[in-house]
Write an enzyme that holds these catalytic residues in place. Structure first.
Site, PDB file in Angstrom:
ATOM      1  N   SER A 132      10.097  10.001  -2.386  1.00 60.06           N
ATOM      2  CA  SER A 132       9.486   8.754  -2.811  1.00 60.06           C
ATOM      3  C   SER A 132       9.971   8.347  -4.206  1.00 60.06           C
ATOM      4  CB  SER A 132       7.959   8.912  -2.712  1.00 60.06           C
ATOM      5  OG  SER A 132       7.315   7.696  -2.899  1.00 60.06           O
ATOM      6  N   ASP A 156       6.976   3.837   7.962  1.00 61.22           N
ATOM      7  CA  ASP A 156       6.659   3.895   6.527  1.00 61.22           C
ATOM      8  C   ASP A 156       6.094   2.541   6.068  1.00 61.22           C
ATOM      9  OD1 ASP A 156       6.680   4.103   3.747  1.00 61.22           O
ATOM     10  OD2 ASP A 156       8.466   5.376   3.742  1.00 61.22           O
ATOM     11  N   HIS A 180       4.990   7.415   5.317  1.00 65.03           N
ATOM     12  CA  HIS A 180       5.622   7.740   4.030  1.00 65.03           C
ATOM     13  C   HIS A 180       5.569   9.251   3.753  1.00 65.03           C
ATOM     14  CE1 HIS A 180       7.407   6.274   0.352  1.00 65.03           C
ATOM     15  NE2 HIS A 180       6.565   6.995  -0.378  1.00 65.03           N
TER      16      HIS A 180
HETATM   17  C1  MLT Z   1       8.222   3.900  -6.372  1.00 61.76           C
HETATM   18  O1  MLT Z   1       7.451   3.346  -7.133  1.00 61.76           O
HETATM   19  O2  MLT Z   1       9.154   4.615  -6.747  1.00 61.76           O
HETATM   20  C2  MLT Z   1       8.002   3.653  -4.919  1.00 61.76           C
HETATM   21  O3  MLT Z   1       7.138   2.591  -4.730  1.00 61.76           O
HETATM   22  C3  MLT Z   1       7.498   4.855  -4.226  1.00 61.76           C
HETATM   23  C4  MLT Z   1       6.188   5.308  -4.785  1.00 61.76           C
HETATM   24  O4  MLT Z   1       6.172   5.993  -5.777  1.00 61.76           O
HETATM   25  O5  MLT Z   1       5.149   4.980  -4.197  1.00 61.76           O
END
Ligand code: MLT
Length: 230
Positions: A130, A180, A211
């Site tokens: 992520s 996701d 996710h």
């Molecule tokens: C981010 O902010 O890098 C992406 O939205 C993934 C997350 O951290 O939720």
């Protein structure tokens, strides 16, 4: 010793532990010019998601490659008390100024760690989830010399580079969730396209998941790593 300015964990490879245990044998080998490839294992750079920390991906790293050394920093940005690797303005909308600064800072940390802990950048593979996958993609696009490849779980495009880097010797696994709610299929496709246009060797695996990580993420990553690097 150089100061490493990220809170982090470093776990040497069990193979290197063996090497330390056999220090005399090791010295004899190096005097005799005998190369022991086991003494130069992979290093996995573990990059957690929002709200995680340096402990989060240790088990994932050990499952993906039991013989690798693990370097796991904690993101320095806090969002409502949750660590991240760079600031964002909203979900999926990144503060590009901060991303640039933080990517540079992380690249310096990786280079510093390689000299402090004695591992090779050309045997280092990022494993990011992520937010961690997003900064790993940013590293590839801006400081590709810090990595030989990356496993990106649930990544998005961090930014569109003005000039494509030459990633012709880099290998990347994108492990994406079919359902996701945060990363759209078109985001993944665009990231895949940018990496491919940069001449990276990219593999895209779709997981029956949202996710969150599932078992097949780990199994696919393990198989991809051993096929490509071990
Ligand atoms: C981010 O902010 O890098 C992406 O939205 C993934 C997350 O951290 O939720």
């Amino acid at each position: 010793m150089k100061q490493l300015d990220f809170k982090h964990r470093y776990i040497p490879s069990p193979l290197q532990q063996h090497v330390v245990d056999n220090f005399d044998q090791k010295q004899r080998q190096s005097q005799e010019g005998i190369r022991d490839d086991k003494s130069n294992p992979l290093t996995l750079l573990l990059l957690h998601g929002t709200g995680g920390n340096e402990d989060d991906l240790i088990q994932v790293g050990q499952m993906i490659s039991p013989s690798a050394s693990l370097l796991s920093p904690r993101g320095k940005v806090l969002e409502n008390g949750m660590p991240r690797f760079f600031k964002r303005l909203a979900e999926g909308v990144f503060d590009l100024e901060d991303l640039k600064f933080r990517t540079n800072e992380l690249a310096d940390f990786i280079k510093g760690s390689s000299s402090v802990y004695g591992f090779d950048l050309d045997k280092t593979v990022a494993v990011g989830f992520s937010n961690g996958a997003n900064i790993a993609a940013s590293l590839l696009l801006s400081y590709s010399e810090t990595l030989m490849g990356a496993i990106l779980f649930r990544a998005m495009i961090p930014f569109i580079p003005d000039n494509l880097p030459d990633l012709s010797n880099k290998k990347v696994l994108l492990s994406a969730g079919m359902f996701d709610p945060i990363v759209s299929k078109s985001q993944i496709q665009s990231l895949f396209d940018i990496l491919e246009k940069s001449r990276a060797n990219v593999t895209l695996k779709w997981q029956q998941s949202g996710h969150n990580l599932i078992e097949s993420d780990i199994l696919d990553a393990k198989e991809w790593l051993s096929k490509n690097f071990e």
